[in-house]
Design a protein around this motif. Structure first.
Motif, short mmCIF file in Angstrom:
data_model
loop_
_atom_site.label_atom_id
_atom_site.label_comp_id
_atom_site.label_asym_id
_atom_site.label_seq_id
_atom_site.Cartn_x
_atom_site.Cartn_y
_atom_site.Cartn_z
N VAL A 182 -60.76 77.55 -39.57
CA VAL A 182 -60.68 77.67 -38.20
C VAL A 182 -61.47 78.72 -37.58
O VAL A 182 -61.77 78.80 -36.66
N ARG A 183 -61.71 79.95 -38.42
CA ARG A 183 -62.59 81.09 -37.82
C ARG A 183 -64.14 80.36 -37.64
O ARG A 183 -64.68 80.80 -36.69
N ILE A 184 -64.57 79.70 -38.44
CA ILE A 184 -65.76 79.07 -38.31
C ILE A 184 -65.90 78.06 -37.20
O ILE A 184 -66.72 78.24 -36.19
N PHE A 185 -64.79 77.58 -36.92
CA PHE A 185 -64.86 76.60 -35.34
C PHE A 185 -64.98 77.36 -34.51
O PHE A 185 -65.39 77.19 -33.36
N PHE A 186 -63.99 78.56 -34.53
CA PHE A 186 -64.06 79.37 -33.39
C PHE A 186 -65.43 80.02 -33.06
O PHE A 186 -65.82 80.05 -31.82
N ILE A 187 -66.04 80.50 -34.15
CA ILE A 187 -67.46 81.19 -33.85
C ILE A 187 -68.34 80.26 -33.33
O ILE A 187 -69.10 80.34 -32.33
N LEU A 188 -68.27 78.92 -33.70
CA LEU A 188 -68.99 77.82 -33.32
C LEU A 188 -68.82 77.61 -31.78
O LEU A 188 -69.73 77.49 -31.10
N SER A 189 -67.51 77.61 -31.60
CA SER A 189 -67.16 77.19 -30.25
C SER A 189 -67.75 78.05 -29.15
O SER A 189 -68.36 77.92 -28.14
N GLY A 190 -67.44 79.42 -29.65
CA GLY A 190 -67.84 80.55 -28.80
C GLY A 190 -69.39 80.47 -28.60
O GLY A 190 -70.01 80.44 -27.29
N PHE A 191 -70.10 80.37 -29.54
CA PHE A 191 -71.49 80.24 -29.43
C PHE A 191 -71.95 78.92 -28.68
O PHE A 191 -73.04 79.19 -27.88
N LEU A 192 -71.48 77.88 -28.95
CA LEU A 192 -72.11 76.66 -28.19
C LEU A 192 -71.68 76.64 -26.88
O LEU A 192 -72.46 76.40 -25.94
N ILE A 193 -70.36 76.81 -26.44
CA ILE A 193 -69.98 76.80 -25.18
C ILE A 193 -70.61 77.90 -24.16
O ILE A 193 -71.22 77.59 -23.07
N THR A 194 -70.81 79.07 -24.69
CA THR A 194 -71.55 80.10 -23.96
C THR A 194 -72.86 79.62 -23.83
O THR A 194 -73.66 79.98 -22.77
N SER A 195 -73.48 79.19 -24.78
CA SER A 195 -75.03 78.76 -24.74
C SER A 195 -75.31 77.81 -23.40
O SER A 195 -76.09 77.53 -22.93
N LEU A 196 -74.51 76.66 -23.53
CA LEU A 196 -74.13 75.59 -22.61
C LEU A 196 -74.07 76.32 -21.01
O LEU A 196 -74.73 75.96 -20.23
N LEU A 197 -73.25 77.39 -20.97
CA LEU A 197 -72.89 78.00 -19.71
C LEU A 197 -74.07 78.68 -19.29
O LEU A 197 -74.64 78.76 -18.04
N LEU A 198 -74.71 79.38 -20.12
CA LEU A 198 -75.93 80.16 -20.10
C LEU A 198 -77.09 79.46 -19.52
O LEU A 198 -78.00 79.63 -18.57
N LYS A 199 -77.27 78.22 -20.06
CA LYS A 199 -78.41 77.26 -19.81
C LYS A 199 -78.06 77.18 -18.44
O LYS A 199 -79.25 76.92 -17.81
N GLU A 200 -77.17 76.49 -18.14
CA GLU A 200 -76.75 76.03 -16.77
C GLU A 200 -77.01 77.31 -15.80
O GLU A 200 -77.57 76.88 -14.62
N LEU A 201 -76.53 78.21 -16.03
CA LEU A 201 -76.76 79.33 -15.21
C LEU A 201 -78.35 79.87 -15.20
O LEU A 201 -78.89 79.93 -13.75
N VAL A 202 -79.36 79.81 -16.07
CA VAL A 202 -80.56 80.00 -16.06
C VAL A 202 -81.31 78.83 -15.32
O VAL A 202 -82.12 79.35 -14.40
N GLN A 203 -80.82 77.56 -15.57
CA GLN A 203 -81.79 76.46 -14.93
C GLN A 203 -81.22 76.19 -13.58
O GLN A 203 -81.95 75.69 -12.69
N ASN A 204 -80.03 76.43 -13.01
CA ASN A 204 -79.64 75.96 -11.84
C ASN A 204 -79.29 77.23 -10.83
O ASN A 204 -78.98 77.16 -9.92
N GLY A 205 -79.20 78.64 -11.42
CA GLY A 205 -78.93 79.63 -10.81
C GLY A 205 -77.10 79.85 -10.72
O GLY A 205 -76.82 80.67 -9.87
N LYS A 206 -76.57 79.01 -10.83
CA LYS A 206 -74.93 79.03 -10.96
C LYS A 206 -74.27 77.90 -11.85
O LYS A 206 -75.06 77.41 -12.62
N ILE A 207 -72.96 78.33 -11.96
CA ILE A 207 -72.33 77.64 -13.15
C ILE A 207 -71.39 76.59 -12.14
O ILE A 207 -70.34 77.43 -11.47
#
Length: 382
Positions: free
Chosen positions: A76-101
């Protein structure tokens, strides 16, 4: 004149970099990383084997072996770490590419990924509860429906207890994109404070209680998600790319694996409690986070090859379905043995995997395809 303290010259550039703008690192430019499905597979294997030991007598070899070396909560901890990393990466990519989320789009896509199979499972449990008279009250059903199972953890029967982790993740999804939108460059500080605070609170929970009052049902697990998020943040701040040689070092990989299993082996046996109670989980999480990044940055080595095995990747693809449905087939010996029918080990594991594949390819895939169409439509509208 203010006196400079030792190390100030080294700290200031780090703080400047932490508070700088985000930029997509080269190793995260791809949209799909097979290694992450491999990590999902590893996590669900841990969960399933950890639960399956409860379906055999405790004097069997299987139980004794996996009691020592397999820990469901590690999965479960592996799932949590993976989820935090992946979701944050997707959000930050959107922020960098579009200037907003676009928070609305984020919630819609998360709902299409999470809700359908969970609500199908809830309907199934509701019917079984009525048919077999299992005595499951409305509270666990409502907890699953509205994602607060983690706050009623001790009142949950086996068939709903695993949804505590889904509740915690959903609570994370509600606060994290909004937090990034408001704090932006300094969101690393928010994640760091929560991680440090949780380690200190673990001592308080152990000695004095106050678990519910200090949001323990959320923080005791969310710290792993925020650690994964922090790894993503520092990647987008440019801290990871210059250290590529350390992420490819095979000796460091095996050292990280040793740290993870040493921590969980010791925690389960009450060893080194004064150190591991406050620091054990974060130490293990850091080792897992290091390995996760290593298998994204480096495409060589034993661990990478294992995670990118075809069968492992396929298992990772259906890991969410498998996590949901396994609780219905891998049932402890002492849970309603006179009422609820069950398959014997290892047939219960095989049945869980079979149902997960059916669930994914016959039901969930339609919602995921709709989610992809929404994503592609958003790209076309840029």
């Amino acid at each position: 004149m203010l006196m400079a303290y030792p190390g100030k010259e080294r700290i200031n550039p780090v703080l400047v970099k932490l508070n700088s703008s985000f930029a997509i690192p080269s190793f995260l430019e791809k949209s799909y990383f097979p290694s992450l499905d491999g990590w999902r597979a590893l996590a669900i294997i841990m969960v399933i084997l950890g639960h399956a030991k409860l379906t055999v007598p405790n004097n069997t070899f299987y139980y004794q072996f996996f009691e020592r070396f397999i820990y469901a909560e590690l999965g479960v901890r592996i799932f949590f770490i993976l989820s935090g990393f992946l979701i944050t990466s997707l959000l930050l990519k959107e922020l960098v590419q579009n200037g907003k989320i676009v928070i609305y789009n984020f919630f819609i896509k998360r709902a299409l990924r999470i809700f359908p199979v969970l609500y199908l499972y809830i309907i199934t449990i509701y019917i079984l509860n009525k048919y077999f008279n299992l005595g499951i009250s409305n509270s666990p059903i409502l907890g699953m429906l509205f994602y607060f199972t983690n706050f009623i953890m001790y009142n949950n029967p086996w068939l709903s207890s695993h949804t505590w982790s889904l509740s915690l993740e959903e609570q994370f999804y509600l606060i994290w994109p909004i937090t990034i939108c408001f704090i932006k460059k300094r969101v690393w500080l928010f994640a760091s404070i929560l991680i440090i605070l949780t380690q200190l609170l673990r001592v308080l929970w152990y000695k004095s209680g106050f678990y519910l009052e200090t949001l323990g049902p959320f923080l005791n697990g969310a710290d792993a998600i925020f650690l994964g998020s922090l790894l993503s943040i520092i990647s987008f701040k440019g801290f990871i790319s210059p250290l590529v040689k350390y992420w490819r070092n095979q000796y460091f990989h095996f050292l990280a694996i040793f740290i993870v299993f040493f921590v969980y082996y010791s925690l389960h046996r009450g060893m080194l409690g004064k150190f591991l109670l406050p620091f054990g989980y974060v130490l293990s999480d850091l080792a897992i986070g290091y390995l996760l990044l290593a298998t994204i940055i480096s495409t060589k080595g034993l661990i990478f090859n294992m995670l990118n095995n075809t069968i492992i990747i396929k298992l990772g693809v259906v890991s969410y379905s498998l996590y949901i449905w396994q609780q219905l087939f891998i049932i402890p010996l002492n849970y309603n043995p006179e009422i609820l029918p069950r398959a014997q080990f290892p047939i219960n594991i095989l049945m869980s995997i079979f149902v997960a594949f059916i669930s994914y390819y016959c039901f969930e895939i339609h919602f995921l395809n709709f989610k992809k169409r929404l994503t592609n439509r958003a790209k076309c509208q840029k």
